[in-house]
Motif scaffolding. Structure first.
Motif, short mmCIF file in Angstrom:
data_model
loop_
_atom_site.label_atom_id
_atom_site.label_comp_id
_atom_site.label_asym_id
_atom_site.label_seq_id
_atom_site.Cartn_x
_atom_site.Cartn_y
_atom_site.Cartn_z
N ALA A 36 -30.38 55.49 -3.08
CA ALA A 36 -29.85 55.88 -2.57
C ALA A 36 -30.32 57.18 -2.67
N THR A 37 -30.74 57.79 -3.94
CA THR A 37 -31.22 59.28 -4.08
C THR A 37 -31.77 59.95 -2.89
N GLY A 38 -31.69 61.00 -2.22
CA GLY A 38 -32.68 61.43 -1.71
C GLY A 38 -33.17 60.96 0.03
N GLU A 39 -31.98 60.11 0.14
CA GLU A 39 -31.90 60.26 1.57
C GLU A 39 -30.95 60.87 2.44
N VAL A 40 -32.15 61.42 3.62
CA VAL A 40 -31.48 62.46 4.50
C VAL A 40 -30.38 61.44 5.45
N GLY A 41 -29.40 62.34 6.32
CA GLY A 41 -28.91 61.95 7.48
C GLY A 41 -27.11 61.72 7.17
N GLY A 42 -27.21 61.93 8.49
CA GLY A 42 -25.61 61.96 8.44
C GLY A 42 -25.16 62.88 9.32
N THR A 43 -23.35 63.15 9.42
CA THR A 43 -22.28 64.33 10.47
C THR A 43 -21.75 63.82 9.32
N ILE A 44 -20.81 65.64 9.50
CA ILE A 44 -19.95 65.69 8.83
C ILE A 44 -18.81 66.13 9.83
N VAL A 45 -17.78 65.85 10.28
CA VAL A 45 -16.94 66.66 11.30
C VAL A 45 -16.31 66.98 10.30
#
Lengths: 566, 306
Positions: A36-45
């Motif tokens: 999973a290293t280097g994966e991008v994407g996602g949101t933090i609230v």
């Protein structure tokens, strides 16, 4: 305050262990796993306790403003995880890809990364660095951090990507003063507005920086949204976006977090943490900080500050009252297993922290004897009296702080046992600050947030800090401590800095201008799908651009991607 | 008068906005003084007041220190949200309150009246913030049917369809409106019940019953309309009360309305925003009274004729 559920007795029995395990697991930050290293994407609230007022770094006054501006703007170099402030050890390149010290260390040449761009596409130039310093130093701008850059004489521009910083004198922290305190801002955006008007100008809310996140939306009182800057010279951050949702009430912020509406809330209390022990979606993550709380004695008369305080002007009385306070029991009482003891006027996260300093022991018998010998003898009602004056005084604390309220009650009870009468004086925060600044109190529970530098202690514990420019609210003054703190900030040898600081702290502890109560345990609630890096004590969000969410753990809001707002 | 009193009172409180905002080590007194000058706080109090009044007359309500925006902009954002919350709650609470009051008064002293009375007393007695927190826990956490706060979903709202966005807004309205409605409906029902019990012994009620109308029909067709007048008058006064009293609801549900902004402004000693907030409430009081007069005229022919 309400509890989210009523845990069973069995759960309660195991809660401390589970709690400790949960927190210890979180302390080091979670490591990315394999593929999973280097994966991008996602949101933090992020549930944010209040809205921010400005996005201009030189004018920030709140933690929220600091957090956002740190994510939007870059410095020349970034301080290391050990928060070393001497020389440039540990600092890593940011806008400056490298730097060179002059042989006499009176100047440093910074070579800017030629690929660095502002969020509007303009290149970051050396003139921006000069502008940023001049802005902070401009009295009309009124920057709260102006005092920290007084040793930086000027910045000259050698060419568009080379800036030279000139210092008034060679000090161990000159690099830190520039790299940590001066956040680089765009001249082409701010330069046309007079410095005096920037506090109220719209450009101060635009947040055009050079950091790895850029601002896309700010709806006052509701939310701020920053997204990955895909064209950033350091590469895009791993997360797509961070949304700050304003949640002005503590309980609603907690509920937002537990309901899954928010992924991060950084002010969990012990009762919330116990609830997370068996949670598979969220966990508690303890992070270090630079705060410490003291029970401070006012050494000057509140009615006539040129005279010593009729009770606390006497060193032996302060020592006796310190002996009457069982700090460890109080810590346990208020914070349970989360409590972090304080060993002197410093948080444990700074480089000169020393947990081996000798302390004034908890000994109520010795406390009574000391008060007797100081002439304070028990009156008919048990309260001590000296020359017709009762050992009776006020304890000032802000009503907004639950832990300080608890401490105030415990201190009142503890001091009563040795014949001191304590009147609790809880006020709103503005009144608390007003009384503190004018020394209009007998004793107070104060919370300090220091910066990583040793020089920060001079503002709080040196004679110079008693003035209106400082934060020495106790009016503690000891020439030996002044000299030791001066030496600690003047030497270039880290070992000697520690030695001078230790002697200064030792002396302060002996003089007992305050009782060292606790370091506030800072624990965040975080969704388990979010993987963090190491959390720095001065700003846990410093590595947020490297936080990541594995693709197989993403939820709906993680999958929006970077498509523009409709 | 109201603004003068507010201006004086808020300035009498210890502390000042700049000391609160710049409460951190390292800030020099020169910097604090510069900030005071920037916001005109270095001027004598009388001069500050005259300036404020002169500016207010031109529609300039000053600058909010805590929001770092003109007060006018802060009110433009927050006031409509509060009016939406209070307005919806007002309408719903009057429908529910009047209906419950009628149900009680139809059989005064009966089982329905007694049980509804107990429930109303309970709702009337509970603190608003407590009820709000319980509603939040019940429907956002224990039974996660509704969002825990805010006006819209902070992330997904803009990516929803038009219908989805409307549904999202409505979902965020449910808990705060419901809480505020339950609290005020309890009072209104008690007023309505009392007003009905006052008119039930009237001669025209006896006439209506003598003509063959059932008790229920007589109450609903004749008595309710006559008993509405005091309740309608109450409605006019209820609007500003709801707007000002929604602060705890706004806080618990993270609803960025004017009440919350004003209360936070008091803590931050944000003088212009506090004064403007009180001014806005005063305007609502006048507006509410006017609306009540109009509504009474619509319902009562005697008022219309006179």
């Amino acid at each position: 305050m309400i509890q989210l559920t009523r845990p069973s007795r069995a759960r309660l029995r195991w809660a401390p262990l589970a709690l400790a395990a949960t927190i210890v697991a979180g302390c080091k930050g979670s490591e990315p796993s394999g593929n999973a290293t280097g994966e991008v994407g996602g949101t933090i609230v992020v549930a944010m306790p209040g809205d921010v007022g400005t996005l201009l770094p030189g004018l920030v006054t709140s933690i929220g403003e600091r957090e956002l501006t740190d994510l939007l703007y870059d410095r020349l170099a970034e301080i290391g995880p050990d928060l070393n402030t001497l020389g440039d050890k540990g600092f890593t390149p940011r806008l400056a890809e490298r730097w060179e010290w002059a042989p006499d260390s009176m100047s440093i040449v910074f070579h800017l990364n030629p690929r660095a761009r502002w969020h509007d596409g303009e290149p970051v130039r050396a003139s921006d660095v000069r502008f940023s310093l001049n802005l902070i130093k401009d009295p009309a701008f009124g920057s709260p951090v102006a005092v920290y850059v007084s040793n930086i004489d000027s910045i000259s521009v050698r060419d568009s990507v080379t800036a030279v910083a000139w210092f008034r004198k060679h000090t161990p922290e000159e690099f830190y003063d520039l790299a940590y305190q001066v956040v680089i801002v765009p001249q082409h955006v701010l330069g046309n507005t007079p410095a005096a008007q920037l506090k109220t100008a719209d450009v101060a809310r635009r947040g055009i920086g050079s950091g790895r996140f850029r601002l896309v939306r700010w709806e006052a009182g509701q939310r701020l949204e920053i997204v990955a800057d895909t064209a950033n010279y350091r590469g895009r951050p791993k997360l797509d976006r961070v949304v700050f949702a304003v949640s002005p009430d503590f309980n609603s912020a907690v509920t937002r977090f537990f309901a899954g509406d928010a992924d991060l809330f950084d002010q969990l209390r012990p009762e919330n943490i116990a609830k997370l022990a068996g949670d598979t979606v969220r966990h508690a993550l303890r992070y270090p900080n630079l705060q410490y709380a003291t029970y401070a004695f006012n050494l000057v008369d509140p009615k006539q500050p040129t005279r010593p305080h009729p009770i606390f002007g006497e060193r032996e009385v302060r020592r006796a009252l310190t002996m009457a306070i069982d700090r460890h029991a109080m810590l346990r009482n208020v914070f349970d297993t989360l409590g972090v003891p304080l060993y002197g006027p410093f948080p444990g996260s700074i480089a000169v922290a020393d947990t081996t300093l000798p302390q004034i022991p908890y000994d109520t018998t010795a406390a009574r004897a000391l008060l007797d010998s100081a002439g304070w003898v028990a009156g008919p009602d048990g309260i001590r009296v000296k020359n017709g004056r009762r050992l009776s005084f006020g304890l000032l604390s802000p009503s907004s702080s639950a832990s300080r309220h608890q401490y105030a009650v415990l201190l009142q009870a503890a001091l009563k046992k040795v014949g001191a009468e304590v009147r609790l004086e809880e006020t709103d925060f503005a009144t608390f600050v007003a009384k503190q600044n004018t020394h209009a109190f007998d004793t107070e529970i104060s919370l300090f947030a220091t910066d990583p530098s040793v020089s920060g202690f001079k503002q709080t514990w040196s004679t110079a800090g008693i003035s209106k420019d400082g934060s020495n609210f106790t009016a503690y003054s000891n020439p030996a401590v002044d000299a030791l703190l001066d030496s600690a900030t003047a030497t270039f040898d880290p070992a000697r800095t520690r030695a001078y600081a230790r002697r200064a702290f030792e002396t302060i502890i002996e003089d007992a201008p305050a009782v060292w109560l606790y370091q506030p345990p800072t624990v965040m609630g975080l969704a388990r799908r979010i993987h963090t890096t190491n959390l720095r004590a001065d700003e846990y969000w410093a590595g947020m651009d490297e936080w990541w969410i594995p693709a197989d753990q993403r939820i709906a809001r993680d999958r929006i991607g970077l498509r523009p707002l409709p | 008068m109201v603004t003068t009193l507010t201006f004086v009172l808020v300035h009498l409180a210890p502390g000042d906005p700049i000391s609160v905002a710049l409460d951190r080590p390292g800030v020099t007194d020169a910097v604090r003084q510069q900030w005071r000058e920037s916001f005109g706080l270095d001027k004598p109090l009388g001069e500050q007041y005259v300036r404020w009044v002169a500016n207010a007359a031109r529609g300039e309500l000053g600058y909010s220190f805590s929001h770092r925006r003109p007060v006018r902009d802060v009110l433009a954002d927050t006031l409509p949200r509060t009016i939406l919350l209070a307005g919806l709650s007002l309408v719903l609470s009057f429908f529910i309150g009047i209906a419950v009051g009628v149900l009680q008064a139809e059989r005064p002293g009966g089982a329905r009246d007694r049980w509804l009375g107990r429930v109303l007393l309970l709702l009337y007695s509970v603190p608003d913030f407590w009820l709000a927190l319980i509603a939040l826990l019940a429907f956002a956490y224990w039974l996660p049917l509704l969002p825990a706060g805010g006006i819209v979903d902070p992330v997904m709202h803009d990516y929803l369809s038009a219908g989805g966005r409307i549904a999202d807004r409505l979902k965020h309205l449910v808990l705060p409106v419901l809480t505020l409605t339950l609290l005020s409906a309890a009072s209104i029902a008690r007023y309505q019940r009392s007003a009905l019990l006052d008119v039930l012994p009237s001669d025209w009620m006896r006439t209506a019953l003598a003509k063959g109308l059932s008790w229920r029909a007589a109450v609903r067709q004749h008595a309710v309309r006559n008993a509405l007048l005091p309740t309608i008058t109450l409605a006019g006064l209820w609007l500003p009360a709801l707007a000002a009293g929604a602060v705890f609801i706004e806080k618990v549900f993270s609803w960025p309305g004017m009440g919350l902004a004003t209360v936070n402004a008091i803590g931050a000693r944000d003088y212009p925003l506090v004064t403007a907030g009180v001014l806005a409430i005063s305007v609502l009081v006048v507006l509410g009274a006017l609306l009540a007069d109009i509504a009474v005229a619509l319902v009562d022919p005697r008022v219309r004729l006179s």
